[in-house]
Design a protein around this motif. Structure first.
Motif, mmCIF file in Angstrom:
data_model
loop_
_atom_site.group_PDB
_atom_site.id
_atom_site.type_symbol
_atom_site.label_atom_id
_atom_site.label_comp_id
_atom_site.label_asym_id
_atom_site.label_seq_id
_atom_site.Cartn_x
_atom_site.Cartn_y
_atom_site.Cartn_z
ATOM 1 N N ALA A 2 0.833 -1.209 0.000
ATOM 2 C CA ALA A 2 0.000 0.000 0.000
ATOM 3 C C ALA A 2 0.863 1.252 0.000
ATOM 4 O O ALA A 2 0.557 2.247 -0.696
ATOM 5 N N ALA A 3 1.977 1.240 0.755
ATOM 6 C CA ALA A 3 2.884 2.390 0.778
ATOM 7 C C ALA A 3 3.542 2.586 -0.582
ATOM 8 O O ALA A 3 3.750 3.724 -1.038
ATOM 9 N N ALA A 4 3.860 1.470 -1.259
ATOM 10 C CA ALA A 4 4.459 1.563 -2.592
ATOM 11 C C ALA A 4 3.481 2.200 -3.579
ATOM 12 O O ALA A 4 3.861 3.045 -4.394
ATOM 13 N N VAL A 5 2.217 1.800 -3.489
ATOM 14 C CA VAL A 5 1.199 2.372 -4.379
ATOM 15 C C VAL A 5 1.013 3.857 -4.081
ATOM 16 O O VAL A 5 0.925 4.696 -4.994
ATOM 17 N N GLN A 6 0.974 4.208 -2.819
ATOM 18 C CA GLN A 6 0.748 5.594 -2.429
ATOM 19 C C GLN A 6 1.885 6.495 -2.895
ATOM 20 O O GLN A 6 1.676 7.680 -3.195
ATOM 21 N N GLY A 7 3.084 5.953 -2.976
ATOM 22 C CA GLY A 7 4.230 6.757 -3.412
ATOM 23 C C GLY A 7 4.078 7.302 -4.825
ATOM 24 O O GLY A 7 4.680 8.323 -5.157
ATOM 25 N N PHE A 8 3.279 6.637 -5.636
ATOM 26 C CA PHE A 8 3.087 7.079 -7.021
ATOM 27 C C PHE A 8 1.776 7.832 -7.216
ATOM 28 O O PHE A 8 1.381 8.097 -8.360
ATOM 29 N N ALA A 9 1.104 8.162 -6.130
ATOM 30 C CA ALA A 9 -0.157 8.896 -6.236
ATOM 31 C C ALA A 9 0.110 10.333 -6.693
ATOM 32 O O ALA A 9 1.164 10.911 -6.405
ATOM 33 N N ASP A 10 -0.840 10.909 -7.406
ATOM 34 C CA ASP A 10 -0.761 12.295 -7.899
ATOM 35 C C ASP A 10 0.545 12.553 -8.650
ATOM 36 O O ASP A 10 1.334 13.437 -8.283
ATOM 37 N N ALA B 51 8.763 9.927 -22.277
ATOM 38 C CA ALA B 51 9.585 8.813 -21.806
ATOM 39 C C ALA B 51 9.572 8.718 -20.282
ATOM 40 O O ALA B 51 9.518 7.619 -19.717
ATOM 41 N N THR B 52 9.596 9.855 -19.617
ATOM 42 C CA THR B 52 9.555 9.857 -18.157
ATOM 43 C C THR B 52 8.193 9.390 -17.658
ATOM 44 O O THR B 52 8.103 8.645 -16.673
ATOM 45 N N ASN B 53 7.143 9.803 -18.329
ATOM 46 C CA ASN B 53 5.800 9.355 -17.954
ATOM 47 C C ASN B 53 5.660 7.843 -18.118
ATOM 48 O O ASN B 53 5.000 7.174 -17.300
ATOM 49 N N VAL B 54 6.253 7.289 -19.177
ATOM 50 C CA VAL B 54 6.191 5.838 -19.397
ATOM 51 C C VAL B 54 6.888 5.100 -18.261
ATOM 52 O O VAL B 54 6.375 4.106 -17.732
ATOM 53 N N ALA B 55 8.062 5.578 -17.879
ATOM 54 C CA ALA B 55 8.793 4.941 -16.782
ATOM 55 C C ALA B 55 7.988 4.995 -15.489
ATOM 56 O O ALA B 55 7.846 3.984 -14.781
ATOM 57 N N ARG B 56 7.452 6.174 -15.184
ATOM 58 C CA ARG B 56 6.686 6.325 -13.945
ATOM 59 C C ARG B 56 5.425 5.465 -13.959
ATOM 60 O O ARG B 56 5.112 4.795 -12.963
ATOM 61 N N SER B 57 4.706 5.479 -15.065
ATOM 62 C CA SER B 57 3.457 4.715 -15.141
ATOM 63 C C SER B 57 3.711 3.216 -15.022
ATOM 64 O O SER B 57 2.934 2.499 -14.381
ATOM 65 N N SER B 58 4.788 2.731 -15.609
ATOM 66 C CA SER B 58 5.101 1.302 -15.528
ATOM 67 C C SER B 58 5.431 0.905 -14.092
ATOM 68 O O SER B 58 4.969 -0.143 -13.604
ATOM 69 N N LEU B 59 6.233 1.710 -13.418
ATOM 70 C CA LEU B 59 6.578 1.401 -12.030
ATOM 71 C C LEU B 59 5.345 1.476 -11.130
ATOM 72 O O LEU B 59 5.156 0.628 -10.232
ATOM 73 N N ALA B 60 4.505 2.477 -11.363
ATOM 74 C CA ALA B 60 3.276 2.601 -10.565
ATOM 75 C C ALA B 60 2.351 1.415 -10.797
ATOM 76 O O ALA B 60 1.742 0.882 -9.857
ATOM 77 N N SER B 61 2.227 0.992 -12.052
ATOM 78 C CA SER B 61 1.386 -0.166 -12.359
ATOM 79 C C SER B 61 1.919 -1.424 -11.697
ATOM 80 O O SER B 61 1.155 -2.246 -11.171
ATOM 81 N N ALA B 62 3.240 -1.587 -11.693
ATOM 82 C CA ALA B 62 3.836 -2.751 -11.035
ATOM 83 C C ALA B 62 3.538 -2.748 -9.538
ATOM 84 O O ALA B 62 3.234 -3.803 -8.954
ATOM 85 N N ALA B 63 3.617 -1.581 -8.921
ATOM 86 C CA ALA B 63 3.319 -1.500 -7.490
ATOM 87 C C ALA B 63 1.870 -1.913 -7.212
ATOM 88 O O ALA B 63 1.583 -2.643 -6.249
ATOM 89 N N ARG B 64 0.943 -1.481 -8.049
ATOM 90 C CA ARG B 64 -0.457 -1.871 -7.871
ATOM 91 C C ARG B 64 -0.638 -3.376 -8.075
ATOM 92 O O ARG B 64 -1.432 -4.032 -7.383
ATOM 93 N N GLN B 65 0.098 -3.941 -9.030
ATOM 94 C CA GLN B 65 -0.006 -5.380 -9.274
ATOM 95 C C GLN B 65 0.530 -6.185 -8.088
ATOM 96 O O GLN B 65 -0.018 -7.242 -7.747
#
Length: 238
Positions: free
Chosen positions: A128-136, A143-157
């Motif tokens: 839950a803390a990992a998911v919250q770190g990528f909030a907002d 390219a930066t958005n792709v990196a961030r979105s992939s890491l955020a998606s992995a945390a949710r998974q």
């Protein structure tokens, strides 16, 4: 002819307007040279003004260039911040990853009995803390958005994997086995998604001048995740 006639002819000759002498060749050449030089200089000034007027960036182009420069500077800051967030998130997720490797079926030993409810609760809090770190998330370059979105998606998974495992603990028989198998596949998908984000993050760090930044999670060869290259950390080799 009388003396009076001769006198009148002399007066008429004296009063006749004189034609200007033709310019000497050297003087005429200098005049032509000066005229040509003046015409050339005038043409150069006019042409230069036209070229400058045509090629000079408009106010819109100048504003666009300024915005691009500001965006590039902002993106470099976001890349550094995102890399720090990814490292912190990896530290949070490692215990979850190690625990799930023991609890779920796979290449290693499956040991649900060795996992306690307290362990699972710690995994849930870490995920839950990992998911919250990528909030907002801020908006950056693509390219930066792709990196961030992939890491955020992995945390949710990973968080979903823990939830699935928690549900499987309350099941028995074939239903329990199916839920554990589902959690194992979710864990593998989470690792693969994280590896995509880590690879993209490595690339944007190199482009930004920060060098290689390998923020990968450990995987086994059979999981199919992307792995870091062999370049040293911080190296600027592409």
């Amino acid at each position: 002819m009388s003396a009076l006639g001769n006198r009148s002819q002399e007066v008429a000759t004296i009063n006749r307007p004189r034609r200007p002498a033709p310019p000497r060749p050297a003087t005429r050449g200098r005049v032509l040279a000066l005229a040509f030089a003046f015409a050339f200089a005038l043409g150069a000034l006019v042409a230069g003004g036209v070229v400058f007027g045509v090629t000079r960036p408009s106010s819109i182009e100048q504003a666009a260039d300024r915005l691009r420069a500001e965006s590039a500077l902002r993106d470099r800051t976001q890349i550094r911040t995102l890399t720090e967030l990814a490292r912190g998130t990896r530290t949070r997720l490692l215990p979850v990853l190690d625990g799930l490797a023991l609890a779920l079926p796979g290449d290693g030993p499956a040991g649900p009995v060795a996992v306690t409810a307290a362990d699972v609760e710690k995994w849930r809090q870490a995920a839950a803390a990992a998911v919250q770190g990528f909030a907002d998330p801020p908006s950056g370059e693509t390219a930066t958005n792709v990196a961030r979105s992939s890491l955020a998606s992995a945390a949710r998974q990973f968080a979903t994997t823990v939830d699935t495992y928690t549900m499987a603990r309350d099941l028995t028989g074939p239903a329990r086995a199916a839920a554990l198998d589902l959690a194992a596949r979710q864990r593998a998908d989470a690792l693969f998604t994280w590896s995509i984000g880590a690879t993209a993050l490595d690339a944007v760090n190199i482009d930004a001048g920060y060098g290689h930044q390998h923020v990968f999670l450990p995987t086994s060869p059979g999981e199919g995740a992307l792995t870091p290259d062999t370049e040293p950390e911080g190296s600027h080799q592409p």
